[in-house]
Structures are given as structure tokens and as C-alpha cells.
Scaffold this active site. Structure first.
Site: not given
Length: 537
Positions: A195, A318, A437
Site C-alpha cells: 500500500s 483490492e 487489500h
């Protein structure tokens, strides 16, 4: 029964003074080593300075503090902190490493939106013990303390704006100067992050100041905005002025700005309903002309970046994590009837965010809805998450970033992680997280559960995939490609746009998927966002 104290390591000399760590989990652990002076007082919003040297062995058995951050109620990456004294790193080595042997070094840059997070909570035992590497994790300045533009501060004549990236570069220089004493090879350093950690890796690839400080890179779930956004230092000065005013600074001299309390700065940026640790004011990477000399889009598309072998990957679902956090904080469940309007408003709201970073024309909404019909997804929320994830993370951060870098670097390897039944450490919401994610982190760092999530164990088949992923990651650190000489895992070929090949990290085991972009409408998103790039491979 009396617990015996954990044994200490041998003393290791660093350029600033000797340190003594602890033997734990079959590793030598050196936790909370200061790599720079505390960035407080007159050192706030300046490039990192050298710490005060010490003569007696420094006991480094516990993690150092993380940068000030308020993530109350946010079950993500954050660790509440109210101190700016945060420039510490950690070194983990195999306890049984052969004397004199220099192992590959993997430096983890933690994520958290450049707003929150830190190096605690990442257990590197699988990487260190199974992968035979030296592991380093770092803290760096975040939010208003790490990414701040103000005309008075910017006029001081030092590198400004990207203080968090300056910290990362300082830590990488520390690695170059010291890691050999811990059994690491300063000529074989892999930087990797997830990230915002991945965005930081890209920033270091783009920065001339990072040249020679690392030799390989891994991006996990890096958003597309990293190479599409182009905010200049000067264009963000009004944000710094407004934030300082909100913190109670009327006469905004450098002295008065640095005299503001940590609490007042945090309170000025705090949101009543926090989302992903993001505050009221848009703060993040800037094109400062020095550390990031030009927009990253221009640097990467013209090959003016640090060329190193790369693994770049995304998770199949995600944005489901982000959508879950939104639902958790607002309590609002998107209905089927709301779906079209939710798509339009979410795309508009995220146009300048670190997630998306591009504007989607409103007239494209009907075409988008045709490609993402509700009946294909378990809920309207998951359908919306598929749109945002495909456009931002997967098309831009995944395939497009891979293709742009592949223009100039031959050793580029792409993956998609997809294990939708993985344990979830976050709160239960109205829809399944899927392969969301951050969900892959627990496959590299056992039982990862963020700053305040709940740890869970993987099942037996998931553990086998985790071993394969650790093997790919550490083999890449050793060799510059993820394929071992004596191959135990399926072969992972370098990316070629002619076949659009990604490694699917899924169950029952890793497999190569060609024509990857079709399943995420990548060509559609490229055309919609007006991407005109000639791809090789």
C-alpha cells in the site's frame, strides 16, 4: 515457575555506537535502533539529522515509538501515538547464521496511507528463517509531520515536503553503513512495502537521492495514483497554511510553526468520522524538485528512475477492504437501488485521492455499470469495490505500472493474489472481504493483523501457499528473480505485455494466468483514463 530473562545478543558496533539485542524466535532481534535524531523541536520539518553518538552498549530489545497518529476506532494499520520521536529501525538475523557470511537484506517500508502505521506487528520469522535473509523494518514520519508544505518552511533552503521519504533514505543509508556488522550484504538490498509502503518504494525508485541504496524492489498493492498524481510543493502550500491556522497558529513564522504542540496539529487534522486514518487536509507525496524532481509519471515513462529488478502485484478484490472500512465508520450499507449513484459519487470523491488519482468522466458511468452488473457480485458494495479496485489499484497500480517499468527493466514479475477465504482480522461488515487489500500480508508475515485487528491462523493449504510466497520473495532477494536454481515452486516468467502474464498466487497453488487484463477490464480503463503508452515485452 520463574521466567528466565531472554538472553541478549553479542554487542554489535554501529557508526553511532554499540547495540545489544535479544535472542527470540530463533532470531537475533535488534529493536528500536535510532537511525536519526528525534525530529522534534527545531528539527521538525527538516531533513533527518544524525543521532547523538553513544559509547556504552545500547539495549535494543523493544520497538521504538511510531510517528504521532490518531486512529481511534480504525481497525487498520495504525498504532495510536502522540510522539514525534519516531526514527527507529529494527534488524532481525538468523541466530544460526554462519560467521562471516553476508546475507541478502530485505527492508520493509510499512503502509498506512502515509498517515498511520509503523514497523511493529510484522513478524519476519518466515522470511528470516526459511528465506535465510537479514530483515530490516523502519519507522518514518507520517501525516502532517512527514508530508507538509508551507511557504515559510519551504523557504529555509532545505529539501522540503517529503520528510517521510527523506527518513526512508536516511534509514537506507544506515543500512549501507552498518548492515555488514549484522551479517547483511549492503550490495544486495531489496526494499519492499504494501500500500503506502509500495508507494514509498516507487518514490525511492523515482528519487535520484536513493540511487545505489537498494538493488531490488517489491510492490504489494500499490495504488495507481503513485504514478498519476503530480502535486507540486508550491501547489500544496495553501494546505499547510490552512492546517497551521486550524491548529491555532496566527502568525505563521517558522518558529511559531515548530512551537505548535503535537496534540494541536493532530487535532487540527482529525476527522469526526475517520476513514483509513486520513485527515481533513490532503497531505501526501509532492513533486518538490529535489527528492521527487519531476512528476513520477514523467520520470517512469521516460526511464529516468532507478532501474532494479521488480516484483509488482495486487490483490483481486483490492477495494473491498476500503469499502468495508467506509461501511464500518458510516454504518451505511449500499442498497441495490443506490448502486448507480454510489458509483458516480465515489469515483468523483476519489479523483484526487491516493487510491485513484484520475478523474473519470461522468458520461462514462453507464458504460461502467454495464461492465459491472450487480448480478455478478455478492452485494452492491462489492460491485462498487470491484470498479474502484480495477480502475485504481489493478489497472493503474498493477498492470500499467508493470508495463511502464517493463519498458526499461527486463526483470519485472507480476502477480495477483487471490485467496478469498483467507482469515479476516477486521470487523465484520455486510459483505465478504474476498481477496481484499492487505489480506496477503499475513502470508508473508505470520498472523499479521494490523494495528488493532484480531490475529488468526491460516489453514493447512493456506500455509503451504504462504511458504511458496515467502520462497518467491526471498529467492528474488537472493537472485534478482523469484525462481530458485533448484526449483520447488512453479516457474514464474518475467512479464511480457504480448501475453499479459501474471502469476496467480491462489489455491491449490500458484499458476500463470495470461491475458490478465481481460478479467479486470484493464484496456477499458486505460482508454477511459486516456493512457497512451507504447508497451514492450
Amino acid at each position: 515457575m520463574v521466567d528466565l530473562p531472554e538472553p541478549g545478543t553479542e554487542v554489535v558496533e554501529t557508526i553511532y555506537g554499540p547495540v545489544r539485542g535479544v535472542f527470540r524466535q530463533e532470531m537475533s532481534q535488534f529493536l528500536g535502533i535510532p537511525y536519526a535524531a528525534p525530529p522534534v523541536g527545531d528539527l521538525r520539518w527538516r531533513p533527518p539529522a544524525s543521532p547523538t553518538p553513544w559509547a556504552e552498549p545500547l539495549d535494543v530489545r523493544t520497538f521504538g515509538s511510531v510517528c504521532a497518529q490518531d486512529t481511534t476506532g480504525l481497525p487498520g494499520f495504525g498504532h495510536f501515538s502522540d510522539t514525534e520521536d519516531c526514527l527507529y529501525l529494527n534488524v532481525f538475523t538468523p541466530a544460526q547464521s554462519e560467521p562471516g557470511r553476508q546475507l541478502p537484506v530485505m527492508v520493509w517500508i510499512p503502509g498506512g496511507g502515509l498517515y498511520c502505521g509503523g514497523s511493529t506487528g510484522y513478524d519476519p520469522s518466515a522470511l528470516v528463517l526459511d528465506g535465510d535473509i537479514v530483515f530490516v523494518s523502519i519507522n518514518y514520519r507520517l501525516n502532517v509531520f512527514g508530508f507538509f508544505s508551507h511557504p515559510a518552511i519551504n523557504a529555509e533552503g532545505h529539501a522540503s515536503g517529503n520528510y517521510g521519504i527523506l527518513d526512508q533514505q536516511c534509514a537506507l543509508r544506515w543500512v549501507q553503513h552498518n548492515i555488514a556488522k549484522f551479517g547483511g550484504d549492503p550490495e544486495n538490498v531489496t526494499i519492499f512495502g504494501e500500500s503506502a509502503g509500495g508507494i514509498s518504494v516507487l518514490a525511492n525508485m523515482a528519487s535520484p537521492a536513493s540511487a545505489g541504496l537498494f538493488h531490488r524492489a517489491i510492490l504489494q498493492s500499490c495504488s495507481g495514483a503513485a504514478i498519476t498524481s503530480a502535486q507540486s510543493l508550491q501547489s500544496q502550500e495553501h494546505v499547510g497554511v490552512a492546517l497551521a491556522a486550524a491548529a491555532g497558529c496566527d502568525e505563521q513564522t517558522t518558529a511559531n510553526l515548530r512551537a505548535l504542540s503535537t496534540h494541536d496539529l493532530m487535532a487540527a487534522d482529525a476527522m469526526a468520522q475517520q476513514m483509513l486514518g486520513v485527515g481533513k487536509f490532503h497531505i501526501g507525496l509532492v513533486v518538490d524538485g529535489e527528492i521527487i524532481p519531476e512528476p513520477m509519471r514523467e520520470l517512469f515513462s521516460t526511464g529516468r528512475f532507478n532501474h532494479v529488478p521488480l516484483i509488482n502485484g495486487i490483490n483481486r478484490d483490492e477495494f473491498a477492504w476500503f469499502q468495508a472500512m467506509i461501511e464500518f465508520h458510516t454504518g451505511h450499507v449500499i442498497s441495490d437501488e443506490e448502486y448507480p449513484s454510489a458509483v458516480e459519487t465515489t469515483l468523483a470523491a476519489l479523483a484526487s485521492s491516493p487510491v485513484l488519482g484520475v478523474e473519470i468522466p461522468p458520461e462514462a458511468i453507464p458504460d461502467i455499470l454495464i461492465r459491472y452488473p450487480l448480478e455478478k457480485y455478492p452485494s452492491a458494495s462489492r460491485a462498487l469495490a470491484a470498479i474502484i479496485g480495477d480502475c485504481g489499484f489493478i489497472s493503474m497500480g498493477g498492470r500499467r505500472t508493470t508495463r511502464v517499468i517493463r519498458e526499461f527493466v527486463s526483470d519485472v514479475y507480476a502477480y495477483e493474489w487471490d485467496v478469498p477465504d483467507s482469515p479476516v482480522s477486521w470487523p465484520e461488515v455486510s459483505f465478504p472481504y474476498g481477496s481484499a487489500h492487505s489480506q496477503e500480508i499475513q502470508y508473508i508475515f505470520p498472523s499479521f493483523h494490523g494495528g488493532c485487528g484480531v490475529p488468526h491462523d491460516l489453514n493447512s493449504s493456506q500455509k503451504e501457499l504462504a511458504k511458496k510466497m515467502v520462497s518467491y520473495w526471498t529467492t528474488f532477494a537472493h537472485r534478482g528473480n523469484p525462481n530458485a536454481e533448484l526449483r520447488k515452486n512453479p516457474e514464474w516468467p518475467a512479464y511480457a505485455s504480448s501475453v499479459d502474464n501474471f502469476m496467480s498466487l491462489s489455491l491449490p497453488g500458484p499458476t500463470i494466468v495470461n491475458s490478465f487484463g481481460e478479467s479486470h477490464h484493464c484496456d477499458f480503463w486505460d482508454e477511459l483514463t486516456q493512457v497512451k503508452v507504447k508497451f514492450l515485452g
